[in-house]
Design a protein around this motif. Sequence first.
Motif, PDB file in Angstrom:
ATOM      1  N   LYS A  97      41.104  32.129  50.811  1.00 47.69           N
ATOM      2  CA  LYS A  97      42.347  32.073  50.906  1.00 47.69           C
ATOM      3  C   LYS A  97      44.061  32.850  50.419  1.00 47.69           C
ATOM      4  CE  LYS A  97      41.543  27.177  52.147  1.00 47.69           C
ATOM      5  NZ  LYS A  97      40.617  26.659  52.014  1.00 47.69           N
ATOM      6  N   VAL A  98      44.928  33.280  50.523  1.00 49.48           N
ATOM      7  CA  VAL A  98      45.287  34.308  49.392  1.00 49.48           C
ATOM      8  C   VAL A  98      47.209  33.059  49.491  1.00 49.48           C
ATOM      9  CG1 VAL A  98      46.991  36.227  50.130  1.00 49.48           C
ATOM     10  CG2 VAL A  98      44.863  36.171  51.068  1.00 49.48           C
ATOM     11  N   SER A  99      47.284  32.977  47.791  1.00 53.29           N
ATOM     12  CA  SER A  99      48.514  33.120  47.845  1.00 53.29           C
ATOM     13  C   SER A  99      48.969  33.877  46.444  1.00 53.29           C
ATOM     14  CB  SER A  99      48.097  32.023  46.862  1.00 53.29           C
ATOM     15  OG  SER A  99      47.334  32.123  45.689  1.00 53.29           O
ATOM     16  N   GLY A 100      50.396  33.810  46.492  1.00 56.65           N
ATOM     17  CA  GLY A 100      50.905  34.835  46.048  1.00 56.65           C
ATOM     18  C   GLY A 100      51.723  36.158  46.917  1.00 56.65           C
ATOM     19  N   ASP A 101      51.973  37.133  46.160  1.00 55.53           N
ATOM     20  CA  ASP A 101      52.329  38.351  46.685  1.00 55.53           C
ATOM     21  C   ASP A 101      50.955  39.016  48.489  1.00 55.53           C
ATOM     22  OD1 ASP A 101      53.502  40.122  47.903  1.00 55.53           O
ATOM     23  OD2 ASP A 101      53.400  41.640  46.117  1.00 55.53           O
ATOM     24  N   VAL A 102      51.940  38.801  49.604  1.00 57.41           N
ATOM     25  CA  VAL A 102      50.764  38.720  50.138  1.00 57.41           C
ATOM     26  C   VAL A 102      50.564  40.409  50.827  1.00 57.41           C
ATOM     27  CG1 VAL A 102      50.129  38.425  52.809  1.00 57.41           C
ATOM     28  CG2 VAL A 102      51.044  36.148  51.288  1.00 57.41           C
ATOM     29  N   THR A 103      51.696  41.351  50.872  1.00 55.66           N
ATOM     30  CA  THR A 103      51.637  42.605  50.573  1.00 55.66           C
ATOM     31  C   THR A 103      51.081  42.798  49.485  1.00 55.66           C
ATOM     32  OG1 THR A 103      53.315  42.679  48.947  1.00 55.66           O
ATOM     33  CG2 THR A 103      54.292  42.961  51.415  1.00 55.66           C
ATOM     34  N   THR A 104      50.995  42.635  48.250  1.00 53.41           N
ATOM     35  CA  THR A 104      49.698  43.377  47.247  1.00 53.41           C
ATOM     36  C   THR A 104      48.520  42.856  48.327  1.00 53.41           C
ATOM     37  OG1 THR A 104      51.015  42.837  45.672  1.00 53.41           O
ATOM     38  CG2 THR A 104      48.563  42.903  45.045  1.00 53.41           C
ATOM     39  N   ALA A 105      47.802  41.925  48.913  1.00 52.37           N
ATOM     40  CA  ALA A 105      46.202  41.822  49.719  1.00 52.37           C
ATOM     41  C   ALA A 105      46.518  42.840  50.754  1.00 52.37           C
ATOM     42  CB  ALA A 105      46.451  40.300  50.298  1.00 52.37           C
ATOM     43  N   MET A 106      47.610  43.384  51.213  1.00 51.36           N
ATOM     44  CA  MET A 106      47.265  43.467  52.276  1.00 51.36           C
ATOM     45  C   MET A 106      47.180  46.019  51.878  1.00 51.36           C
ATOM     46  SD  MET A 106      50.718  42.491  54.507  1.00 51.36           S
ATOM     47  CE  MET A 106      50.627  43.534  56.028  1.00 51.36           C
ATOM     48  N   LYS A 107      47.280  45.922  51.128  1.00 50.04           N
ATOM     49  CA  LYS A 107      47.202  47.191  50.249  1.00 50.04           C
ATOM     50  C   LYS A 107      45.500  47.135  49.346  1.00 50.04           C
ATOM     51  CE  LYS A 107      51.657  47.243  47.840  1.00 50.04           C
ATOM     52  NZ  LYS A 107      52.103  47.304  46.446  1.00 50.04           N
ATOM     53  N   LEU A 108      44.874  46.405  50.206  1.00 52.78           N
ATOM     54  CA  LEU A 108      43.292  46.143  49.419  1.00 52.78           C
ATOM     55  C   LEU A 108      42.671  46.385  50.675  1.00 52.78           C
ATOM     56  CD1 LEU A 108      40.779  45.266  47.323  1.00 52.78           C
ATOM     57  CD2 LEU A 108      40.953  43.112  48.883  1.00 52.78           C
ATOM     58  N   GLY A 109      42.936  46.605  51.760  1.00 54.59           N
ATOM     59  CA  GLY A 109      42.660  46.915  53.246  1.00 54.59           C
ATOM     60  C   GLY A 109      42.094  48.656  52.841  1.00 54.59           C
ATOM     61  N   GLU A 110      43.292  49.234  52.425  1.00 50.38           N
ATOM     62  CA  GLU A 110      43.185  50.768  52.005  1.00 50.38           C
ATOM     63  C   GLU A 110      42.063  51.404  51.238  1.00 50.38           C
ATOM     64  OE1 GLU A 110      44.627  53.448  53.565  1.00 50.38           O
ATOM     65  OE2 GLU A 110      45.295  52.303  55.221  1.00 50.38           O
ATOM     66  N   LEU A 111      42.483  50.199  50.428  1.00 52.41           N
ATOM     67  CA  LEU A 111      41.261  50.268  49.015  1.00 52.41           C
ATOM     68  C   LEU A 111      39.912  50.002  49.559  1.00 52.41           C
ATOM     69  CD1 LEU A 111      40.984  51.135  46.049  1.00 52.41           C
ATOM     70  CD2 LEU A 111      40.686  48.289  45.578  1.00 52.41           C
ATOM     71  N   LEU A 112      39.634  49.172  50.349  1.00 53.11           N
ATOM     72  CA  LEU A 112      38.089  49.538  50.523  1.00 53.11           C
ATOM     73  C   LEU A 112      37.693  50.600  51.474  1.00 53.11           C
ATOM     74  CD1 LEU A 112      38.044  44.945  50.972  1.00 53.11           C
ATOM     75  CD2 LEU A 112      37.210  46.897  49.661  1.00 53.11           C
ATOM     76  N   LYS A 113      38.581  50.794  51.848  1.00 54.17           N
ATOM     77  CA  LYS A 113      38.245  51.763  53.383  1.00 54.17           C
ATOM     78  C   LYS A 113      37.542  52.742  52.484  1.00 54.17           C
ATOM     79  CE  LYS A 113      41.437  51.105  57.304  1.00 54.17           C
ATOM     80  NZ  LYS A 113      42.369  51.441  57.027  1.00 54.17           N
ATOM     81  N   ALA A 114      38.236  53.889  50.873  1.00 56.42           N
ATOM     82  CA  ALA A 114      37.827  54.184  50.029  1.00 56.42           C
ATOM     83  C   ALA A 114      36.356  54.814  49.913  1.00 56.42           C
ATOM     84  CB  ALA A 114      38.678  54.226  48.918  1.00 56.42           C
TER      85      ALA A 114
END
Length: 86
Positions: A69-86
């Motif tokens: 469950k995501v709460s708060g700034d969803v755009t921040t959560a979306m940035k996580l995908g790029e980090l996990l690809k690293a």
Amino acid sequence: MQQGLSRRDFDGSLKFDCGSDGVIVLADNAVSLDDRDTACTIRITADNLAKLITGKLNPMTGVMMGKLKVSGDVTTAMKLGELLKA
């Protein structure tokens, strides 16, 4: 995650709240286990977090199935995908 942060900037602050298993905070290009306020919080079990990090749990599927469950700034959560690809 720290390895991913060393190769990419993560603009924002995000917390994985794993309930009684504790928290993992990504902020200021560092990983911490110290609980603090963040722009975005993802509530997830420790098992599902491990699956998310290893690519065995798709974030969108996890949200739709109620595994995270995501709460708060969803755009921040979306940035996580790029980090996990690293």
